[in-house]
Design an enzyme around this catalytic site. Structure first.
Site, PDB file in Angstrom:
ATOM      1  N   HIS A 130       0.828  -1.195   0.000  1.00 47.62           N
ATOM      2  CA  HIS A 130       0.000   0.000   0.000  1.00 47.62           C
ATOM      3  C   HIS A 130       0.868   1.253   0.000  1.00 47.62           C
ATOM      4  O   HIS A 130       0.424   2.322   0.442  1.00 47.62           O
ATOM      5  CB  HIS A 130      -0.938  -0.019   1.213  1.00 47.62           C
ATOM      6  CG  HIS A 130      -2.334   0.385   0.894  1.00 47.62           C
ATOM      7  ND1 HIS A 130      -3.025   1.324   1.613  1.00 47.62           N
ATOM      8  CD2 HIS A 130      -3.197  -0.021  -0.089  1.00 47.62           C
ATOM      9  CE1 HIS A 130      -4.228   1.483   1.108  1.00 47.62           C
ATOM     10  NE2 HIS A 130      -4.359   0.671   0.071  1.00 47.62           N
ATOM     11  N   ASP A 161      -9.518  11.359  -4.867  1.00 46.13           N
ATOM     12  CA  ASP A 161      -8.369  11.105  -4.003  1.00 46.13           C
ATOM     13  C   ASP A 161      -7.701  12.439  -3.711  1.00 46.13           C
ATOM     14  O   ASP A 161      -8.269  13.505  -3.964  1.00 46.13           O
ATOM     15  CB  ASP A 161      -7.405  10.115  -4.669  1.00 46.13           C
ATOM     16  CG  ASP A 161      -6.738   9.196  -3.660  1.00 46.13           C
ATOM     17  OD1 ASP A 161      -5.926   9.689  -2.854  1.00 46.13           O
ATOM     18  OD2 ASP A 161      -7.028   7.987  -3.668  1.00 46.13           O
ATOM     19  N   PHE A 297     -16.789  -0.760  -2.893  1.00 46.48           N
ATOM     20  CA  PHE A 297     -17.363  -2.100  -2.740  1.00 46.48           C
ATOM     21  C   PHE A 297     -18.890  -2.101  -2.878  1.00 46.48           C
ATOM     22  O   PHE A 297     -19.516  -3.159  -2.799  1.00 46.48           O
ATOM     23  CB  PHE A 297     -16.998  -2.683  -1.366  1.00 46.48           C
ATOM     24  CG  PHE A 297     -15.535  -2.998  -1.210  1.00 46.48           C
ATOM     25  CD1 PHE A 297     -14.960  -4.064  -1.866  1.00 46.48           C
ATOM     26  CD2 PHE A 297     -14.734  -2.218  -0.395  1.00 46.48           C
ATOM     27  CE1 PHE A 297     -13.619  -4.353  -1.728  1.00 46.48           C
ATOM     28  CE2 PHE A 297     -13.391  -2.498  -0.241  1.00 46.48           C
ATOM     29  CZ  PHE A 297     -12.826  -3.569  -0.909  1.00 46.48           C
ATOM     30  N   TYR A 315     -19.311  -0.445   7.404  1.00 48.23           N
ATOM     31  CA  TYR A 315     -18.653   0.830   7.722  1.00 48.23           C
ATOM     32  C   TYR A 315     -19.678   1.859   8.190  1.00 48.23           C
ATOM     33  O   TYR A 315     -19.428   2.635   9.126  1.00 48.23           O
ATOM     34  CB  TYR A 315     -17.906   1.363   6.499  1.00 48.23           C
ATOM     35  CG  TYR A 315     -16.767   0.495   6.028  1.00 48.23           C
ATOM     36  CD1 TYR A 315     -15.800   0.031   6.909  1.00 48.23           C
ATOM     37  CD2 TYR A 315     -16.645   0.135   4.683  1.00 48.23           C
ATOM     38  CE1 TYR A 315     -14.750  -0.764   6.472  1.00 48.23           C
ATOM     39  CE2 TYR A 315     -15.598  -0.658   4.242  1.00 48.23           C
ATOM     40  CZ  TYR A 315     -14.657  -1.104   5.138  1.00 48.23           C
ATOM     41  OH  TYR A 315     -13.622  -1.892   4.698  1.00 48.23           O
ATOM     42  N   HIS A 348     -12.126   8.253  -2.085  1.00 49.04           N
ATOM     43  CA  HIS A 348     -10.921   7.534  -1.665  1.00 49.04           C
ATOM     44  C   HIS A 348      -9.909   8.467  -1.004  1.00 49.04           C
ATOM     45  O   HIS A 348      -8.736   8.125  -0.884  1.00 49.04           O
ATOM     46  CB  HIS A 348     -10.298   6.850  -2.885  1.00 49.04           C
ATOM     47  CG  HIS A 348      -9.398   5.703  -2.572  1.00 49.04           C
ATOM     48  ND1 HIS A 348      -8.034   5.745  -2.786  1.00 49.04           N
ATOM     49  CD2 HIS A 348      -9.658   4.474  -2.059  1.00 49.04           C
ATOM     50  CE1 HIS A 348      -7.490   4.594  -2.434  1.00 49.04           C
ATOM     51  NE2 HIS A 348      -8.447   3.792  -1.986  1.00 49.04           N
ATOM     52  N   GLU A 376       2.558   0.414   4.405  1.00 47.82           N
ATOM     53  CA  GLU A 376       2.018   1.750   4.203  1.00 47.82           C
ATOM     54  C   GLU A 376       3.135   2.797   4.237  1.00 47.82           C
ATOM     55  O   GLU A 376       4.237   2.530   4.717  1.00 47.82           O
ATOM     56  CB  GLU A 376       1.007   2.089   5.313  1.00 47.82           C
ATOM     57  CG  GLU A 376      -0.114   1.102   5.502  1.00 47.82           C
ATOM     58  CD  GLU A 376      -1.276   1.344   4.555  1.00 47.82           C
ATOM     59  OE1 GLU A 376      -1.191   2.271   3.721  1.00 47.82           O
ATOM     60  OE2 GLU A 376      -2.277   0.614   4.656  1.00 47.82           O
TER      61      GLU A 376
END
Length: 442
Positions: A130, A161, A297, A315, A348, A376
């Site tokens: 990631h 983003d 999703f 979520y 995102h 990350e």
């Protein structure tokens, strides 16, 4: 060490305010990426979760091969997640994955554009690559976006983003240097060259790679003595890593304001604890979270249901519970919850803004998976003199544009309103007592 001292001691790169540019949207990022690739003279290092076989992905790969054909001495390295490259899209059945496309393109072009796959764990479920940030000569393009039609707004739909361009040779050297130290002849195989190794044969290499990653860090100068605008690159893999510690220190250091943006609301306990401590200190907290329909999703009603389609509702349930328990803070305006929703598009954008000083760019979803499993990174912009406040504010207002504030948890609806298949799946999950485990790997 108190949080302010920990943050001040982080090694970083001094940078001029005009050397950091915020790109306004995905199309601007795509244009910038293609222009920079076409103009590259020394090196291109593209790092993303995946480079997809679609029109936008083909456009990027074409640009890389064209740059190599024009300047054969140009060093080009593409780094993607190994598992993600070897499978198809979720819910799309058996597919050869992007690796087969990489190999076909190399055979067609006959040029050296190296594409490496990085397996962070022995199974994709327990950790993926990631890392974010691509290096082209002496600039760094940092975004959480991967490379496909939606992330790059190639057609009608986009996935919002954050997109930043840093003109800094020192930062570019540090980030490119880490990628070069990450790559290994057997642990990070070439995906553009057949044959791909079997997953079972890589297990030992993967374990050694992960152990090595835990010891790795960006090589940057020590913190300057005088206050100045600087960028601190942070690496994170496994529990208690430098990125996690710095993120928690950021929240603990807040005195007036915290803004957190994440597409998936599933905070680890340490983050939740710091949020509550900040509320107790009187800090104003703003959360920007994607609507369930803005989740990548999400499955629209009438389409075939799969287990991943329940995630947006899970979520949302997390956020509803969080908001109900802190209804007093919401009612008095100390806690602001915004839900991003631009119908037809997805969300995102990830990051943390603290007071009028710190801005954290990261691909970390600020969830248990990001804190414990995935590899990350992040770039912390430390602005003690207030030299970069205007671009910072402009970016935040852009993210808020489609994110109205809710007045209460009830604005998020009720669990009883979930589609029947979703209710059934989540009920089975709770009865099986697997929900806590599932939340750790989401």
């Amino acid at each position: 060490m108190n949080p302010e001292s920990l943050l001040a001691a982080l090694p970083g790169v001094a940078i001029a305010p005009e050397a950091i540019q915020v790109l306004p949207d995905a199309r601007a990022y795509r244009n910038c990426l293609l222009e920079r690739i076409a103009a590259a003279t020394r090196r291109i290092v593209i790092v993303a979760l995946y480079l997809q076989e679609d029109e936008a992905g083909q456009e990027v790969l074409d640009a890389l091969y064209q740059a190599k054909a024009a300047r054969p001495a140009l060093e080009i390295t593409v780094v993607v997640d190994w598992f993600r490259a070897r499978r198809g899209l979720l819910g799309a059945g058996r597919q050869p994955g992007n690796a087969a496309w990489y190999q076909a393109q190399r055979q067609l072009r006959g040029l050296e554009v190296a594409i490496h796959g990085v397996p962070v764990q022995t199974r994709e479920l327990f950790g993926v690559l990631h890392l974010k940030g691509s290096i082209i000569d002496d600039c760094v393009l940092y975004t959480g976006a991967s490379l496909n039609n939606v992330y790059l707004h190639r057609f009608d739909r986009y996935r919002l983003d954050r997109y930043h361009l840093f003109e800094s040779a020192a930062l570019a050297d540090a980030m490119a240097g880490l990628v070069q130290r990450l790559l290994h002849p057997t642990a990070t195989p070439r995906l553009d060259l057949p044959p791909a190794p079997a997953p079972r044969g890589l297990r030992g290499d993967i374990r050694r790679l992960r152990a090595r990653l835990r010891r790795m860090a960006y090589e940057v100068p020590a913190a300057p003595g005088e206050p100045c605008l600087r960028v601190v690159p942070l690496l994170g893999v496994g529990r208690g890593n430098p990125l996690n510690r710095s993120l928690c220190a950021l929240l603990a250091a807040a005195r007036s304001q915290i803004v957190i943006s994440t597409p998936y609301f599933n905070p680890p306990r340490v983050v939740m604890r710091e949020i509550d401590h900040a509320l107790d200190r009187g800090v104003r907290i703003e959360l920007i979270v994607g609507h369930r329909t803005a989740n990548d999703f999400y499955i629209a009603p009438g389409e075939p249901f799969s287990a991943s389609g329940a995630l947006p509702y899970l979520y949302e349930d997390n956020l509803r519970t969080f908001a109900r328990r802190r209804h007093t803070a919401i009612a008095c305006g100390q806690l602001v919850v915004r839900i991003w929703n631009d119908p037809g598009h997805t969300f995102h954008a990830k990051g943390v803004w603290v007071d009028q000083r710190y801005s954290l760019l990261t691909g970390n979803n600020l969830n248990p998976r990001g804190f414990n499993l995935d590899l990350e990174n992040g770039l912390l912009i430390d602005d003690p003199l207030g030299q970069w406040l205007v671009p910072r504010a402009v970016e935040l207002e852009g993210i808020r544009r489609h994110a109205p504030q809710i007045a209460a948890a009830s604005d998020l609806g009720e669990k009883a309103e979930h589609p029947k298949d979703v209710r059934k799946f989540l009920r089975r999950l709770r009865y099986s007592r697997l929900e806590p485990l599932i939340k750790r790997v989401l």
